[in-house]
Design an enzyme around this catalytic site. Structure first.
Site, short mmCIF file in Angstrom:
data_model
loop_
_atom_site.label_atom_id
_atom_site.label_comp_id
_atom_site.label_asym_id
_atom_site.label_seq_id
_atom_site.Cartn_x
_atom_site.Cartn_y
_atom_site.Cartn_z
N ASP A 200 -11.34 -2.25 14.44
CA ASP A 200 -11.12 -3.62 14.22
C ASP A 200 -11.04 -4.47 15.64
OD1 ASP A 200 -10.31 -6.34 13.72
OD2 ASP A 200 -9.02 -5.67 11.91
N TYR B 31 -4.33 -3.02 -4.44
CA TYR B 31 -3.04 -2.73 -4.04
C TYR B 31 -1.98 -2.51 -5.26
CZ TYR B 31 -4.00 -4.34 0.87
OH TYR B 31 -4.74 -4.51 1.97
N GLU C 211 -10.32 7.35 2.61
CA GLU C 211 -10.12 6.50 3.83
C GLU C 211 -8.73 6.83 4.29
OE1 GLU C 211 -9.10 1.82 5.27
OE2 GLU C 211 -10.62 2.36 3.79
N LYS D 245 -12.70 -1.32 -3.10
CA LYS D 245 -11.84 -0.54 -2.56
C LYS D 245 -10.52 -0.52 -3.09
CE LYS D 245 -10.30 -0.51 1.64
NZ LYS D 245 -9.91 -0.40 3.01
N MET D 246 -9.73 0.75 -3.57
CA MET D 246 -8.06 0.52 -4.05
C MET D 246 -7.44 1.67 -3.46
SD MET D 246 -8.87 3.05 -7.66
CE MET D 246 -7.10 3.32 -7.49
N LYS D 247 -6.21 1.20 -3.46
CA LYS D 247 -5.03 1.92 -2.69
C LYS D 247 -4.69 3.29 -3.65
CE LYS D 247 -4.85 -1.03 0.53
NZ LYS D 247 -5.56 -0.82 1.93
N GLU E 201 -15.34 -5.05 6.06
CA GLU E 201 -14.73 -5.42 4.83
C GLU E 201 -14.51 -6.86 4.59
OE1 GLU E 201 -10.24 -3.36 3.95
OE2 GLU E 201 -10.58 -4.12 5.95
N SER E 202 -13.90 -6.88 3.23
CA SER E 202 -13.63 -8.36 2.78
C SER E 202 -12.65 -8.20 1.79
CB SER E 202 -14.94 -8.84 1.99
OG SER E 202 -14.60 -10.16 1.47
N TYR E 203 -11.69 -9.40 1.93
CA TYR E 203 -10.44 -9.27 0.89
C TYR E 203 -10.66 -10.71 0.33
CZ TYR E 203 -7.92 -6.17 4.03
OH TYR E 203 -7.62 -5.04 4.84
N LYS F 242 -0.52 -1.33 33.05
CA LYS F 242 -0.71 0.16 33.13
C LYS F 242 -1.81 0.87 32.18
CE LYS F 242 2.64 2.84 34.11
NZ LYS F 242 3.98 3.74 33.77
N GLU G 180 -9.10 2.32 11.74
CA GLU G 180 -8.47 0.91 11.84
C GLU G 180 -7.32 0.74 12.64
OE1 GLU G 180 -5.91 -0.42 8.10
OE2 GLU G 180 -7.84 0.47 7.45
N HIS H 134 -12.86 -3.09 9.78
CA HIS H 134 -11.38 -3.38 9.07
C HIS H 134 -11.23 -4.80 9.36
CE1 HIS H 134 -7.01 -4.34 9.20
NE2 HIS H 134 -6.97 -3.73 8.21
N ASP I 241 -8.23 4.36 -0.54
CA ASP I 241 -7.59 4.17 0.71
C ASP I 241 -5.89 4.76 0.88
OD1 ASP I 241 -6.61 3.64 3.38
OD2 ASP I 241 -7.03 1.30 3.14
N ALA I 242 -5.69 5.77 1.61
CA ALA I 242 -4.25 6.03 1.58
C ALA I 242 -3.55 5.72 2.71
CB ALA I 242 -4.16 7.67 1.71
N ASN I 243 -4.07 4.67 3.64
CA ASN I 243 -3.42 4.16 4.66
C ASN I 243 -2.45 5.14 5.48
OD1 ASN I 243 -3.35 1.88 2.43
ND2 ASN I 243 -3.93 0.95 4.52
N ASN J 230 -4.65 -8.77 9.53
CA ASN J 230 -3.13 -8.16 8.66
C ASN J 230 -2.92 -6.77 8.87
OD1 ASN J 230 -4.43 -6.31 6.29
ND2 ASN J 230 -6.07 -7.97 6.40
N ASN K 195 0.83 -1.18 0.06
CA ASN K 195 0.09 -0.07 -0.09
C ASN K 195 0.74 1.17 0.06
OD1 ASN K 195 0.75 0.69 2.86
ND2 ASN K 195 -0.74 -0.69 3.47
#
Length: 388
Positions: free
Chosen positions: A291, A155, A238, A181-183, A340-342, A100, A264, A321, A212-214, A53, A19
Site C-alpha cells: 500500500d 469484521y 491473506e 472478503k471477510m476476517k 481493495e475497497s471498503y 538513516k 500490506e 490494501h 484475512d487473518a491479519n 486505515n 479484526n
C-alpha cells in the site's frame, strides 16, 4: 513555482469493528494538504493525501521533520527539468534527507501520506488525471481506467453473528462486487469455518470469497486453518502470520496450495524484496498487497514494481490494501491487478468519485485532474476545510 505550505490534521476513523488483532475504537489518520503557489481558475493548486486505515495519524512526524525540510528547500530544487512542475522524486529525496536506512515502520506512513498529496498536486498542475500521467511516464503510454475492485469487510462486531455477516456480504454483491472478503482468526477455528461455509453457500457462479487473518497465526495455527480451508475455492488466504515472518509464509506455502496474499504491512521496497526472496510466494497464483500510502508513497512503490519485474513478477499480481483513490490511480496507470475497497467502512476516505458504480467487479475511473478527490463530495469537503 513552489510549495508554500503543508497542513496536517489528525482525524478519527473510529469504529466498533475488530479484526483478529486490533479494534478500531481509537483509530486515527492524518489528512494533509500541500499548497502550491500555482493558480488555476483563480485558486491555488492544492494536493491532498491521507494514510490508510490500520495505522494512526502521523502529525508529529510530519510537522517536526518532513514539512520543514520541504518548506526550507532552495527555490527551484524541488522542480522537474522543465521548471514548470513539481518533481515528486526530488521532493521525496528532500523529505528523506538526513534519515538513516531502515526504520520503515517509524516514518514510512508519514512520507507516504505527503507523497500522495504531492502527486495529486503534480498531476493537477499538469492538468491530467494521475492515472494518465503514470501511464505516460512509467507505463505503456495508455492508462486503462477500468479497474478490478473487491469488497473488504466481514469484521467481527458485537452482536453481529452469521446472519449479520451474510447480510453484509449480500449488500456488497448487490452493489456489483464479484469478490468479497471477510476476517478470520478472531474466533475459534470451528466457528470461523462455519462463518466461511455460510458465506460460500450464498455465492452465485462467478462470485468468490477471500479471507484475512491479519497476521494473527503462528505456524501451527496457520497450517491448521490452511488444512481446514483447502476444501474451499477461496479467492485468497491473506496474511496468515506476522508480516515479517517470511519463513512462516514460505512453510505455509508448502502445505497450502491455494492462492495466498500478503504485503500490506511491508513498508519499503527492501521489505517487499525480502518477501519475494524468502517468503515462498508463487508468482503464478499469489497476490501482493503493498500500500503506497503506508510505504513511503508512489516514489517507493515505483522502486518496488521495478524490483518485482527483476524477479519475474507481473504488476498484475499487485492488489493494494487501503481502499483509497491513490491506489486506484496507480492500478489504472501501471496495470496493477486491482484494488481493495471498503464500501461501508472508514468513510469518507475510501470509495470512488460520486456516480462511479461497481459493475461485475470493476469500476471505471472518470477523467478528473489529479487523483480525483474533488469528485467525491463528502471527502472533498473534509479536504477543502483544511485550507479554509
Amino acid at each position: 513555482m513552489k510549495i508554500i505550505d503543508i497542513i496536517e490534521s489528525t482525524r478519527p476513523i473510529k469504529s466498533d469493528i475488530r479484526n483478529a488483532y486490533i479494534d478500531f475504537s481509537k483509530m486515527t489518520l492524518s489528512l494533509v494538504a500541500v499548497v502550491t503557489d500555482v493558480v488555476r481558475d483563480g485558486k491555488p493548486v492544492i494536493g491532498y493525501g491521507f494514510n490508510s486505515n490500520g495505522r494512526y495519524g502521523q502529525g508529529q512526524l510530519i510537522r517536526e521533520r518532513f514539512r520543514p525540510r520541504v518548506l526550507e528547500a532552495e527555490a527551484g530544487a524541488l522542480l522537474d527539468e522543465t521548471g514548470n512542475n513539481l518533481d515528486p522524486h526530488k521532493i521525496w529525496a528532500c523529505m528523506m534527507s538526513n534519515e538513516k536506512p531502515g526504520g520503515h515502520g517509524e516514518r514510512s506512513v508519514a512520507v507516504g501520506t505527503l507523497d500522495m498529496a504531492i502527486w495529486d498536486a503534480t498531476a493537477k498542475i499538469a492538468g491530467q488525471p494521475l492515472h494518465d500521467m503514470l501511464a505516460q511516464r512509467y507505463g505503456n503510454g495508455v492508462a486503462n481506467p477500468k479497474v478490478f475492485v473487491y469488497a473488504a469487510g466481514g469484521y467481527y462486531h458485537p452482536g453481529k453473528g452469521i446472519p449479520g455477516l451474510l447480510g453484509e456480504m449480500q449488500s456488497y454483491l448487490d452493489r456489483g462486487y464479484s469478490v468479497v472478503k471477510m476476517k478470520i482468526g478472531g474466533a475459534p477455528l470451528a466457528e470461523d469455518m462455519q462463518r466461511i461455509e455460510a458465506v460460500l453457500k450464498m455465492l452465485q457462479p462467478g462470485q468468490q470469497l477471500a479471507v484475512d487473518a491479519n497476521g494473527r497465526f503462528d505456524l501451527a495455527t496457520a497450517v491448521a486453518y490452511g488444512k481446514a480451508m483447502a476444501q474451499y475455492p477461496l479467492f485468497w488466504y491473506e496474511e496468515a502470520g506476522d508480516p515479517l515472518d517470511y519463513e512462516l509464509q514460505a512453510r505455509l506455502g508448502e502445505s497450502y496450495t491455494g492462492p495466498m496474499a500478503t504485503g500490506e504491512n511491508l513498508f519499503s521496497m527492501q521489505d517487499a524484496r525480502n518477501l519475494i526472496r524468502y517468503g515462498g510466494m508463487h508468482k503464478d497464483r499469489d497476490w501482493l498487497q503493498f500500500d503506497c500510502a503506508l510505504s513511503y508513497g508512489l516514489v517507493e512503490y515505483l522502486r518496488t514494481l521495478d524490483m518485482l519485474k527483476d524477479y519475474g513478477w507481473s504488476p498484475s499480481r499487485c492488489v493494494p490494501h487501503g481502499g483509497h483513490q491513490m491506489s486506484l490511480a496507480i492500478a489504472a496507470g501501471l496495470g496493477l491487478g486491482g484494488n481493495e475497497s471498503y464500501p461501508d467502512l472508514f468513510q469518507p476516505y475510501g470509495g470512488f468519485p460520486d456516480g462511479v458504480k461497481v459493475e461485475n467487479g470493476y469500476v471505471t475511473l472518470p477523467p478528473l485532474p489529479g487523483i480525483g478527490f474533488e469528485g467525491k463530495a463528502d471527502l472533498y469537503a473534509e479536504m477543502k476545510a483544511l485550507t479554509a
